[in-house]
Design an enzyme around this catalytic site. Structure first.
Site, PDB file in Angstrom:
ATOM      1  N   CYS A 154       1.823   2.246   9.999  1.00 25.62           N
ATOM      2  CA  CYS A 154       0.955   3.143  10.749  1.00 25.62           C
ATOM      3  C   CYS A 154       1.605   3.601  12.048  1.00 25.62           C
ATOM      4  O   CYS A 154       2.548   2.992  12.523  1.00 25.62           O
ATOM      5  CB  CYS A 154      -0.372   2.490  11.139  1.00 25.62           C
ATOM      6  SG  CYS A 154      -1.319   1.923   9.730  1.00 25.62           S
ATOM      7  N   GLY A 188       2.868   6.972   8.744  1.00 26.63           N
ATOM      8  CA  GLY A 188       1.717   6.812   7.862  1.00 26.63           C
ATOM      9  C   GLY A 188       1.179   8.158   7.448  1.00 26.63           C
ATOM     10  O   GLY A 188       0.885   8.988   8.313  1.00 26.63           O
ATOM     11  N   ASN A 208      -1.255  -0.767  14.309  1.00 26.06           N
ATOM     12  CA  ASN A 208       0.007  -0.688  13.575  1.00 26.06           C
ATOM     13  C   ASN A 208       0.485  -2.116  13.388  1.00 26.06           C
ATOM     14  O   ASN A 208       0.663  -2.846  14.358  1.00 26.06           O
ATOM     15  CB  ASN A 208       1.044   0.124  14.372  1.00 26.06           C
ATOM     16  CG  ASN A 208       2.434   0.118  13.742  1.00 26.06           C
ATOM     17  OD1 ASN A 208       3.420   0.326  14.424  1.00 26.06           O
ATOM     18  ND2 ASN A 208       2.531  -0.121  12.446  1.00 26.06           N
ATOM     19  N   GLY A 209       0.700  -2.492  12.123  1.00 17.59           N
ATOM     20  CA  GLY A 209       1.136  -3.855  11.830  1.00 17.59           C
ATOM     21  C   GLY A 209       0.316  -4.422  10.690  1.00 17.59           C
ATOM     22  O   GLY A 209      -0.380  -3.686   9.987  1.00 17.59           O
ATOM     23  N   TYR A 242      15.548   2.180   9.580  1.00 15.42           N
ATOM     24  CA  TYR A 242      14.882   3.229   8.809  1.00 15.42           C
ATOM     25  C   TYR A 242      13.574   3.729   9.402  1.00 15.42           C
ATOM     26  O   TYR A 242      13.310   4.934   9.390  1.00 15.42           O
ATOM     27  CB  TYR A 242      14.604   2.708   7.381  1.00 15.42           C
ATOM     28  CG  TYR A 242      13.659   3.562   6.584  1.00 15.42           C
ATOM     29  CD1 TYR A 242      14.092   4.737   5.982  1.00 15.42           C
ATOM     30  CD2 TYR A 242      12.317   3.203   6.432  1.00 15.42           C
ATOM     31  CE1 TYR A 242      13.219   5.544   5.257  1.00 15.42           C
ATOM     32  CE2 TYR A 242      11.438   3.999   5.702  1.00 15.42           C
ATOM     33  CZ  TYR A 242      11.894   5.163   5.122  1.00 15.42           C
ATOM     34  OH  TYR A 242      11.034   5.945   4.408  1.00 15.42           O
TER      35      TYR A 242
END
Ligand code: SF4
Length: 496
Positions: free
Chosen positions: A23, A50, A124-125, A273
Site C-alpha cells: 500500500c 497499490g 502500509n504493511g 524494486y
C-alpha cells in the site's frame, strides 16, 4: 462514502505477477486550505504501491468525510468527488491486499468512531499478530468496550480494521491515549497515517520495515510512504518518521513521542524494486542503489554480449549499471504497457493466451541477431522470465543471458509484500543452474546478498533480508495464525 459494486480485479496473466507491495499512505495538514486535491496528487505518486482500491478522508475540524472505491486513484476520484471532500486535514491510501481480500469493504482509509470523534486510518504493511488482535478485540467486547464502533461489523476483514476498532473502543479516552496503548501491542509492519476531526497522526513499527517520511509545506505538513510523493506536492523532506515513533500534528504544531524502542530493520526490497527510483530512503537515492546493484552484477556475473536491455521499468537502473560496468551498450529492447496486468475486465481465454505480450512488446529490430543481457529485479515464480526468454528468442535474439539484481527469493514475506507461498517460489526447490534451465536462458546470474546490501549503503544489521535468508526480524506466530485469509475465516466477530 460511495459504495462500490464489489468488483474484483483480475490477474490477466495468472502466476506472472512480480512481487506486489502492500500500500501507499499519505497525510496532509494545511490550515486554511481544502487539501483533498493535493492528497489526490500525493496518492497518484504512490500508485505503484497499490492498485486495487484508493481512498481519501478529510476533515474541516468538525466533520470527517471519506470517499473510497475499487480501482486506480484516477478511476476512483474525479473533480466532483474531490470537491465534496472539504477540510484542511487529509489521509489517503492506495491498496494492495495482504490481509483480507480485495473487496470494497476492505478499502481504506478504515473508519471508526462514536459520538465523541471519528478516526480514519491508512496502513502500509502487514501485521503478523492479527489472530491475537482479534482475540483482544473479543476480550474488549466482553469487557463492555465498543468494538462495534469500527468497520468490523460491516464485513471488513483486515488487520487495519482490528486496529481501528481498538483505537476507538473506549469513548473515555482520546485517540492519542488509545494509540499509545494499542501501538505497542502490534507486531509486524505498520506505517500508519490516521486522523480524527482535529489532528493528523502517524506511527511506524519499531523495526521501520516500511518507509514513512515527514515533509514541510509553506503552511503545513505532509506525511508519505515515499519522498517522491512529498516532491510532487511541493513539500520539503524533513526526516523519516522514526521506527517506534508516534507523531501528532494540529494547530499547536508537531508533537512526537516513542511508543517502543527502535530496532531498525528496513525492507531491503524497497531498494531493489518496491520504492520509486526517485525516492530517497535513509539518505540513499533508490535509483543510485539500483544502478550500483547493476554494476555489482556485472562484476559478479560477466558475460560476452552485444546489448544490455532491462525488463522495464523496474530493471532499468540496474541494466544501466550493468552496461556502465561491463562496457556493453545499453538499449531498450522491450516496451511496457503499464498497468495492464491488473484489470477489472474479466479476461477470456484468448486474452489469457496473450500472456506476457499484454505487458511487454519486443522491439524486433533492436533484438534480432543480438546476444542479450536481460536485467530484471527479481525472480519469484519464474513464469515471467520463462515467457520473456521465449518471447526474446522468437523475436530473433541469438542468446539470452538473464541477470537479476536481487538474490534468489526463497522465503515468503509476512511484512506487506505478496510474493507467493514457499512452494510457489521457483528458487525454493531449485539451484541456480536448475532455475536457468527452467526459464530457458543461456545463463543466469543473481547478485550476491553482500553485493545487494552494499549497494543500499545501509548497515546489514539495519535491514530485513528475510525473503532471501529466512531470518525474520519479527518472530512469526504458528503457521495457522498467519495468512491473507485468516480474518476472512474468523470474521464477522461474534461480539454481541
Ligand atoms: S521479507 Fe523481504 S520483502 Fe519482506 S520486509 Fe523483509 S526484505 Fe522486505
Amino acid at each position: 462514502m460511495p459504495r462500490g459494486d464489489g468488483r474484483l480485479s483480475h490477474d490477466l496473466i495468472p502466476g506472472e505477477r512480480g512481487p506486489q507491495d502492500a500500500c501507499g499512505v499519505f497525510g496532509l495538514w494545511v490550515p486554511g486550505e481544502d487539501v483533498a486535491k493535493l492528497a489526490y496528487f500525493g496518492l497518484y505518486a504512490l500508485q505503484h504501491r497499490g492498485q486495487e482500491s484508493a481512498g481519501i478522508a478529510t476533515s474541516d475540524g468538525h466533520r470527517l468525510l471519506v470517499y473510497k472505491d475499487m480501482g486506480l486513484v484516477s478511476q476512483v476520484f474525479d473533480e466532483r468527488s474531490l470537491a465534496s471532500l472539504t477540510g484542511h486535514i487529509a489521509v489517503g491510501h492506495c491498496r494492495y491486499s495482504t490481509t483480507g481480500g480485495s473487496t470494497w469493504e476492505n478499502a481504506q482509509p478504515t473508519l471508526g468512531g462514536h459520538s465523541g470523534f471519528t478516526v480514519a486510518l491508512a496502513h502500509n504493511g502487514n501485521l503478523i499478530n492479527s489472530a491475537e488482535l482479534r482475540e483482544l478485540v473479543m476480550e474488549r467486547a466482553a469487557q463492555g468496550f465498543d468494538v462495534h464502533a469500527g468497520e468490523l461489523r460491516r464485513g471488513n476483514t483486515t488487520d487495519t480494521a482490528l486496529v481501528t476498532a481498538l483505537l476507538v473502543d473506549d469513548p473515555t479516552k482520546t485517540i492519542e491515549e488509545r494509540a499509545l496503548e494499542v501501538l505497542p501491542t502490534l507486531r509486524g509492519a505498520f506505517s500508519f497515517v490516521f486522523m480524527d476531526e482535529h489532528t493528523l497522526y502517524a506511527a511506524r513499527d519499531p523495526q521501520g520495515i516500511r518507509p514513512l517520511v515527514l515533509g514541510r509545506l509553506d503552511r503545513g505538513w505532509a506525511i508519505a510512504s515515499e519522498t517522491a510523493a512529498l516532491d510532487i506536492v511541493g513539500a520539503a523532506y524533513i526526516r523519516e518518521i522514526e521506527p517506534g515513533e508516534f507523531v501528532a500534528i494540529d494547530e499547536n504544531g508537531l508533537r512526537s513521542c516513542r511508543f517502543a524502542e527502535a530496532q531498525p530493520k528496513g525492507c531491503v526490497f524497497e531498494y531493489v524494486y518496491l520504492a520509486r527510483p526517485d525516492t530517497t530512503i535513509n539518505n540513499r537515492v533508490v535509483h543510485e542503489a539500483r544502478v550500483e546493484m547493476g554494476r555489482t552484477l556485472a562484476r559478479e556475473h560477466p558475460v560476452e554480449a552485444d546489448l544490455v536491455i532491462p525488463t522495464p521499468e523496474s530493471g532499468t537502473p540496474a541494466a544501466i549499471g550493468y552496461a556502465q560496468e561491463s562496457g556493453i551498450p545499453y538499449g531498450q529492447g522491450l516496451v511496457k504497457n503499464a498497468y495492464v496486468g491488473r484489470t477489472f475486465i474479466q479476461p477470456n481465454q484468448t486474452i489469457r493466451q496473450l500472456g506476457i505480450r499484454l505487458k511487454l512488446n519486443p522491439l524486433r529490430e533492436v533484438i534480432k541477431g543480438k546476444r542479450l543481457v536481460v536485467v530484471d529485479d527479481s525472480i519469484v515464480r519464474g513464469n515471467t522470465q520463462r515467457a520473456l526468454v521465449r518471447m526474446l528468442r522468437e523475436a530473433g535474439a541469438a542468446e539470452v543471458h538473464v541477470r537479476i539484481s536481487s538474490p534468489p527469493v526463497r522465503w515468503p514475506c509476512f511484512y506487506g509484500i505478496d510474493f507467493a507461498t514457499r512452494a510457489e517460489l521457483i528458487a525454493t526447490g531449485l539451484d541456480v543452474a536448475d532455475v536457468c534451465r527452467s526459464i530457458g536462458a543461456d545463463s543466469l546470474g543473481y547478485i550476491s546478498e553482500d553485493g545487494m546490501i552494499a549497494a543500499t549503503t545501509q548497515p546489514r544489521d539495519r535491514l530485513c533480508t528475510a525473503c532471501f535468508t529466512g531470518t525474520y526480524p519479527v518472530e512469526l506466530p504458528a503457521e495457522d495464525r498467519l495468512g491473507k485469509s485468516l480474518l476472512e475465516m474468523q470474521l464477522p466477530l461474534d461480539v454481541s
